[in-house]
Design an enzyme around this catalytic site. Structure first.
Site, PDB file in Angstrom:
ATOM      1  N   CYS A 116     -19.790  12.384  -3.122  1.00 41.77           N
ATOM      2  CA  CYS A 116     -19.557  11.274  -4.067  1.00 41.77           C
ATOM      3  C   CYS A 116     -20.128   9.942  -3.566  1.00 41.77           C
ATOM      4  O   CYS A 116     -20.322   9.023  -4.354  1.00 41.77           O
ATOM      5  CB  CYS A 116     -18.071  11.137  -4.371  1.00 41.77           C
ATOM      6  SG  CYS A 116     -17.409  12.602  -5.177  1.00 41.77           S
ATOM      7  N   HIS A 253     -17.227   4.014  -7.503  1.00 38.23           N
ATOM      8  CA  HIS A 253     -17.324   5.441  -7.814  1.00 38.23           C
ATOM      9  C   HIS A 253     -16.119   5.803  -8.679  1.00 38.23           C
ATOM     10  O   HIS A 253     -14.996   5.384  -8.409  1.00 38.23           O
ATOM     11  CB  HIS A 253     -17.331   6.258  -6.525  1.00 38.23           C
ATOM     12  CG  HIS A 253     -17.095   7.720  -6.756  1.00 38.23           C
ATOM     13  ND1 HIS A 253     -17.827   8.444  -7.659  1.00 38.23           N
ATOM     14  CD2 HIS A 253     -16.193   8.582  -6.224  1.00 38.23           C
ATOM     15  CE1 HIS A 253     -17.388   9.689  -7.663  1.00 38.23           C
ATOM     16  NE2 HIS A 253     -16.387   9.797  -6.802  1.00 38.23           N
ATOM     17  N   ASN A 283     -15.265  12.561 -13.067  1.00 38.11           N
ATOM     18  CA  ASN A 283     -15.898  12.296 -11.777  1.00 38.11           C
ATOM     19  C   ASN A 283     -17.237  13.039 -11.746  1.00 38.11           C
ATOM     20  O   ASN A 283     -17.274  14.264 -11.694  1.00 38.11           O
ATOM     21  CB  ASN A 283     -14.969  12.789 -10.661  1.00 38.11           C
ATOM     22  CG  ASN A 283     -15.536  12.530  -9.270  1.00 38.11           C
ATOM     23  OD1 ASN A 283     -16.714  12.225  -9.115  1.00 38.11           O
ATOM     24  ND2 ASN A 283     -14.702  12.670  -8.260  1.00 38.11           N
TER      25      ASN A 283
HETATM   26  O1  UT7 Z   1     -14.672  11.638  -5.531  1.00 42.12           O
HETATM   27  C1  UT7 Z   1     -13.749  11.827  -4.533  1.00 42.12           C
HETATM   28  C2  UT7 Z   1     -13.128  13.128  -4.789  1.00 42.12           C
HETATM   29  N1  UT7 Z   1     -11.818  13.262  -5.169  1.00 42.12           N
HETATM   30  C3  UT7 Z   1     -10.837  12.361  -5.433  1.00 42.12           C
HETATM   31  O2  UT7 Z   1     -10.962  11.184  -5.397  1.00 42.12           O
HETATM   32  C4  UT7 Z   1      -9.503  12.949  -5.763  1.00 42.12           C
HETATM   33  C5  UT7 Z   1      -8.395  12.251  -5.072  1.00 42.12           C
HETATM   34  N2  UT7 Z   1      -7.138  12.825  -5.442  1.00 42.12           N
HETATM   35  C6  UT7 Z   1      -6.591  12.716  -6.674  1.00 42.12           C
HETATM   36  O3  UT7 Z   1      -7.176  12.110  -7.537  1.00 42.12           O
HETATM   37  C7  UT7 Z   1      -5.247  13.308  -6.917  1.00 42.12           C
HETATM   38  O4  UT7 Z   1      -4.698  13.782  -5.709  1.00 42.12           O
HETATM   39  C8  UT7 Z   1      -5.260  14.464  -7.952  1.00 42.12           C
HETATM   40  C9  UT7 Z   1      -5.568  13.898  -9.324  1.00 42.12           C
HETATM   41  C10 UT7 Z   1      -6.300  15.505  -7.574  1.00 42.12           C
HETATM   42  C11 UT7 Z   1      -3.895  15.129  -8.017  1.00 42.12           C
HETATM   43  O5  UT7 Z   1      -2.886  14.175  -8.298  1.00 42.12           O
HETATM   44  P1  UT7 Z   1      -1.574  14.156  -7.426  1.00 42.12           P
HETATM   45  O6  UT7 Z   1      -0.715  13.115  -8.010  1.00 42.12           O
HETATM   46  O7  UT7 Z   1      -1.952  14.020  -5.994  1.00 42.12           O
HETATM   47  O8  UT7 Z   1      -0.933  15.571  -7.739  1.00 42.12           O
HETATM   48  P2  UT7 Z   1      -0.539  16.729  -6.729  1.00 42.12           P
HETATM   49  O9  UT7 Z   1      -1.753  17.396  -6.174  1.00 42.12           O
HETATM   50  O10 UT7 Z   1       0.476  16.186  -5.787  1.00 42.12           O
HETATM   51  O11 UT7 Z   1       0.173  17.752  -7.720  1.00 42.12           O
HETATM   52  C12 UT7 Z   1       1.376  17.416  -8.414  1.00 42.12           C
HETATM   53  C13 UT7 Z   1       1.777  18.575  -9.304  1.00 42.12           C
HETATM   54  C14 UT7 Z   1       1.773  19.923  -8.584  1.00 42.12           C
HETATM   55  O12 UT7 Z   1       2.863  20.673  -9.064  1.00 42.12           O
HETATM   56  P3  UT7 Z   1       4.213  20.787  -8.204  1.00 42.12           P
HETATM   57  O13 UT7 Z   1       3.796  21.412  -6.913  1.00 42.12           O
HETATM   58  O14 UT7 Z   1       4.712  19.386  -8.058  1.00 42.12           O
HETATM   59  O15 UT7 Z   1       5.074  21.653  -9.078  1.00 42.12           O
HETATM   60  C15 UT7 Z   1       0.482  20.567  -9.042  1.00 42.12           C
HETATM   61  O16 UT7 Z   1       0.550  21.984  -9.032  1.00 42.12           O
HETATM   62  O17 UT7 Z   1       0.841  18.707 -10.388  1.00 42.12           O
HETATM   63  C16 UT7 Z   1       0.391  20.059 -10.471  1.00 42.12           C
HETATM   64  N3  UT7 Z   1      -0.978  20.079 -10.986  1.00 42.12           N
HETATM   65  C17 UT7 Z   1      -1.261  20.110 -12.296  1.00 42.12           C
HETATM   66  N4  UT7 Z   1      -0.480  20.172 -13.395  1.00 42.12           N
HETATM   67  C18 UT7 Z   1      -1.102  20.172 -14.596  1.00 42.12           C
HETATM   68  C19 UT7 Z   1      -2.140  20.003 -10.279  1.00 42.12           C
HETATM   69  N5  UT7 Z   1      -3.176  20.014 -11.134  1.00 42.12           N
HETATM   70  C20 UT7 Z   1      -2.664  20.069 -12.379  1.00 42.12           C
HETATM   71  C21 UT7 Z   1      -3.246  20.083 -13.658  1.00 42.12           C
HETATM   72  N6  UT7 Z   1      -2.434  20.127 -14.735  1.00 42.12           N
HETATM   73  N7  UT7 Z   1      -4.576  20.031 -13.858  1.00 42.12           N
END
Ligand code: UT7
Length: 326
Positions: A116, A253, A283
């Site tokens: 990225c 970004h 993204n």
């Molecule tokens: O370009 C650089 C590359 N990447 C980034 O910048 C990404 C950086 N990270 C993020 O943007 C965030 O961490 C995410 C958007 C990827 C995830 O958000 P989060 O608030 O950190 O969520 P999490 O991974 O802590 O997941 C929370 C919950 C989980 O369920 P439980 O374990 O709490 O029951 C996940 O299984 O959300 C669930 N989950 C989803 N639910 C519905 C994860 N993905 C999804 C989804 N739809 N697509």
């Protein structure tokens, strides 16, 4: 004292026609428009057609940037293409762009792979090469087809990314050597390979002989993002002798609206000075900054003389920032 600066003389972009909305995605995987919107700010993303490759997108974006800069492709002597989704393992996708656009046969052309952060890396390298010479005009492109490396059954990653390309033409021009100069005023890039397993592709020519799929520990990336980006922004501003309140447009970004908000706040840039496209593009990795630049130039926000701050952080980890006067 007269100095050479790399001045942006044209910008262009290309998005594939097919749009994938959150609603359509929620029919493929166990997700919802509400979850994606609240956690990321993304509403839709573009997906390349089967017969569109990273080079196809790059060529369309570059062609528009060349037309707008009013120079002939044969005037370009350097092509740098940032991508993590090249057409092939080799040759570099940049040489396909060179051949298809009729760019100088003697030009240098290569790809940069910094995920990225790729566009900020490419700008930094192009700027150094233009200032050092003998290069005069560079085509700098960010182009990606991340849809090809996503695991479409993994809801934690497949909802985040999209395809697209953006390009700028940089020209070496004599300037006065002050903060009022046009062109790249300061550029800094960094990496910390200890975090290479936080965001990676589980395949490659030397390991699995497969292309592989993107894997990410989203929380880990999130945890590091704002701190690393804020640090490099401060360094870049200090190096240029400029203050945050002098920034006209902040073009980060586009990974996640929560990271964007947090970074802008920490950098002291009000949200009405931030160019946000994550909602409509998702993204697009190395393509996200030039795609956002193109939107803000087309709608008249970015104008000649404006101070524009670019920054990115991504897999590796890699990160960087670039301060440009338009
Ligand atoms: O370009 C650089 C590359 N990447 C980034 O910048 C990404 C950086 N990270 C993020 O943007 C965030 O961490 C995410 C958007 C990827 C995830 O958000 P989060 O608030 O950190 O969520 P999490 O991974 O802590 O997941 C929370 C919950 C989980 O369920 P439980 O374990 O709490 O029951 C996940 O299984 O959300 C669930 N989950 C989803 N639910 C519905 C994860 N993905 C999804 C989804 N739809 N697509």
């Amino acid at each position: 004292m007269a100095v050479i600066r790399s001045v942006i003389i044209g910008v262009g972009a290309y998005l594939p026609e097919k749009v994938l909305t959150n609603k359509a995605l929620s029919k493929k995987v166990d997700t919802s428009d509400k979850w994606i919107t609240e956690r990321t700010g993304i509403k839709k993303r573009h997906i390349a057609a089967d017969n569109e490759y990273t080079s196809t997108l790059a060529i369309a974006a570059a062609r528009q940037a060349l037309i707008r800069s009013a120079i002939d492709p044969s005037d370009i002597d350097l092509v740098i293409l940032a991508t993590s989704t090249p057409d092939q393992t080799f040759p570099a996708t940049a040489v396909t762009v060179q051949a298809e656009l009729g760019i100088q046969r003697g030009a240098a052309a290569f790809d940069i792979q910094a995920v990225c952060s790729g566009f900020v890396y490419a700008m930094t390298v192009a700027d150094a090469m233009l200032r050092a010479g003998p290069f005069r005009r560079a085509l700098v492109i960010g182009a990606e087809t991340f849809s090809r490396i996503l695991d479409w059954e993994d809801r934690t990653t497949c909802v985040l990314f999209g395809d697209g390309a953006g390009a700028v033409v940089l020209e070496a021009q004599p300037q006065h050597g002050t903060g009022d100069d046009r062109g790249v005023l300061s550029a800094h890039i960094r990496a910390d390979g200890r975090y290479r397993d936080s965001l990676y592709v589980d395949g490659g020519p030397s390991t699995t002989q497969t292309v592989g799929h993107l894997r990410m520990n989203g929380r880990e990336v999130f945890r590091h993002a704002v701190g690393k980006i804020s640090g490099i922004i401060e360094e870049t501003l200090v190096d240029a002798g400029l203050a945050p309140d002098e920034i006209d447009w902040f073009v980060p970004h586009q990974a996640n609206s929560r990271i964007l908000d947090g970074t802008a706040k920490k950098a002291g840039v009000p949200m009405d000075r931030v160019v946000v496209t994550v909602d409509i593009h998702g993204n697009t990795s190395a393509a996200s900054i030039p795609l956002a630049l193109n939107v803000a130039v087309e709608d008249g926000r970015i104008k000649e003389g404006d101070l524009v701050l670019l920054e990115a952080m991504g897999g590796g980890f890699t990160w960087g920032a670039c301060l440009v006067r338009w």
